[in-house]
Enzyme design. Structure first.
Site, mmCIF file in Angstrom:
data_model
loop_
_atom_site.group_PDB
_atom_site.id
_atom_site.type_symbol
_atom_site.label_atom_id
_atom_site.label_comp_id
_atom_site.label_asym_id
_atom_site.label_seq_id
_atom_site.Cartn_x
_atom_site.Cartn_y
_atom_site.Cartn_z
ATOM 1 N N TYR A 1 -12.184 10.144 4.074
ATOM 2 C CA TYR A 1 -12.834 9.110 3.266
ATOM 3 C C TYR A 1 -13.052 7.802 4.019
ATOM 4 C CZ TYR A 1 -12.858 12.506 -0.320
ATOM 5 O OH TYR A 1 -13.147 13.660 -1.004
ATOM 6 N N HIS B 1 0.797 -1.222 0.000
ATOM 7 C CA HIS B 1 0.000 0.000 0.000
ATOM 8 C C HIS B 1 0.837 1.284 0.000
ATOM 9 C CE1 HIS B 1 -3.473 -2.504 1.985
ATOM 10 N NE2 HIS B 1 -3.007 -3.038 0.858
#
Length: 363
Positions: free
Chosen positions: A249, A147
């Site tokens: 988010y 990631h």
């Protein structure tokens, strides 16, 4: 594998047989342009002098118009482990005068690694990046190879957006003192713009533009100049998000997916103060690479989003108004699509990891 010389073999742009692909706009032509790339990650265009392609292991390849491939020297050292390595390449709008090239990559940080952004000047002969320097690197990078993000987008005002994954450290995406799981915004030399949302906000990192992201591997401006990202969920819950300054988010507090163990993620799919995705995929498609189309060759696709799928081997087309997947462009070439870009003439180009090749789609 790393090239240390100009390849002897010349790969002509039209030396491979073209194949047909069916679409809502009728038959399309898919043409392999070049191959022999080692896990290609990103591609961008140079005005009048070909393309630049990154390979995750650390090579930057200059593909000339006649098909010759040159490995560009003086690129940064990268940590090519797991999903890390040499990642995105971005050629700015003023390249004809500046000759600057921006790269994102995983940079060693003690025993770990973090996403970094750097810039160099492409030499006149296109064989070297001169004066390369790191202009940003994430604070407190993590161990492990997961990631990193990371896409670079030049904003309408000339500032730069960089997407950063949470590096497998889920809670860090909600920690504004860290860059994990964020979109950052910097100037061309890496400074913090004074209108960033978290400037002078306690211990928050002032580079942060938005946060609560998991692993955004695609980003693009729409035709109005708004930033959009696509990001990997866990098991389900891959998201398309319109990025707004200061917005959260939600990862890992809310998600439309589940952990790979099957356990629930966080608190559910909604929470006050956290943004909802404009679209999500379940099951996950593993999205990587994003382009929002100008309409040059296919006017009916103007404003639509094109996203590569690493999992299901297709290019997803999402309607630009409803932000819903309306079509899957797929043939034998669309294997693990890592990047999707629009060429200067409106053709759609994509990188396939399966065969290490670059393709072009035309009517």
């Amino acid at each position: 594998m790393s090239r240390k010389h100009i390849l002897c073999s010349v790969i002509l742009a039209f030396s491979f047989p073209a194949v047909a692909m069916e679409s809502s706009q009728g038959g399309l032509t898919v043409q392999k342009v070049a191959d022999d790339f080692d896990e290609p990650w990103a591609v961008d265009f140079l005005p009048s002098s070909g393309l630049l392609v990154t390979e995750r292991d650390g090579a930057l390849i200059h593909l000339l118009q006649d098909g010759t491939q040159i490995e560009v020297s003086n690129v940064p050292d990268v940590v090519a482990e797991g999903q890390g390595g040499l990642l995105d390449v971005m050629v700015p709008r003023d390249f004809a005068t500046s000759r600057q090239v921006f790269l994102s990559y995983s940079k060693a940080q003690g025993r770990g690694a973090g996403t970094a952004l750097g810039v160099g000047t492409l030499s006149a002969d296109g064989t070297a990046l001169e004066g390369f320097q790191t202009i940003f690197e994430m604070a407190r990078g993590s161990t492990g190879g997961r990631h990193f993000g990371s896409r670079i987008v030049e904003a309408s005002d000339g500032t730069l957006f960089l997407t950063i994954g949470e590096r497998g450290d889920r809670p860090s995406a909600q920690d504004l003192s860290r860059h994990n799981g964020s979109v950052i915004r910097v100037t061309r030399n890496g400074d913090v713009p004074s209108d960033n949302p978290f400037v002078n906000q306690g211990d928050a990192q002032p580079h942060i533009w938005s946060y609560g992201h998991r692993n955004p591997q695609g980003a693009a401006l729409d035709l109005r100049g708004n930033l959009w990202v696509v990001e990997h969920g866990a098991q389900g819950g891959d998201e398309v998000n319109r990025v707004k300054p200061g917005a959260n988010y939600g990862w890992p507090v809310i998600s439309y997916g589940r952990h790979y163990s099957g356990l629930k993620i966080g608190e559910g799919s909604e929470k006050e103060g956290m943004e909802q995705p404009a679209h999500y995929w379940d099951p996950s498609i593993a999205p990587s690479g994003m382009m929002i189309y100008s309409g040059k060759l296919w006017p009916d696709w103007k404003g639509d989003m094109f996203v590569g799928s690493l999992k299901f081997d297709y290019i997803s087309r999402l309607d630009g108004d409803s932000v819903t997947e309306t079509e899957q462009l797929k043939d034998g070439a669309t294997g693990r699509v890592r990047d999707v870009v629009e060429g200067p003439d409106g053709a759609i180009w994509f990188l396939s990891v399966y065969d290490g090749a670059l393709y072009r789609i035309t009517p």
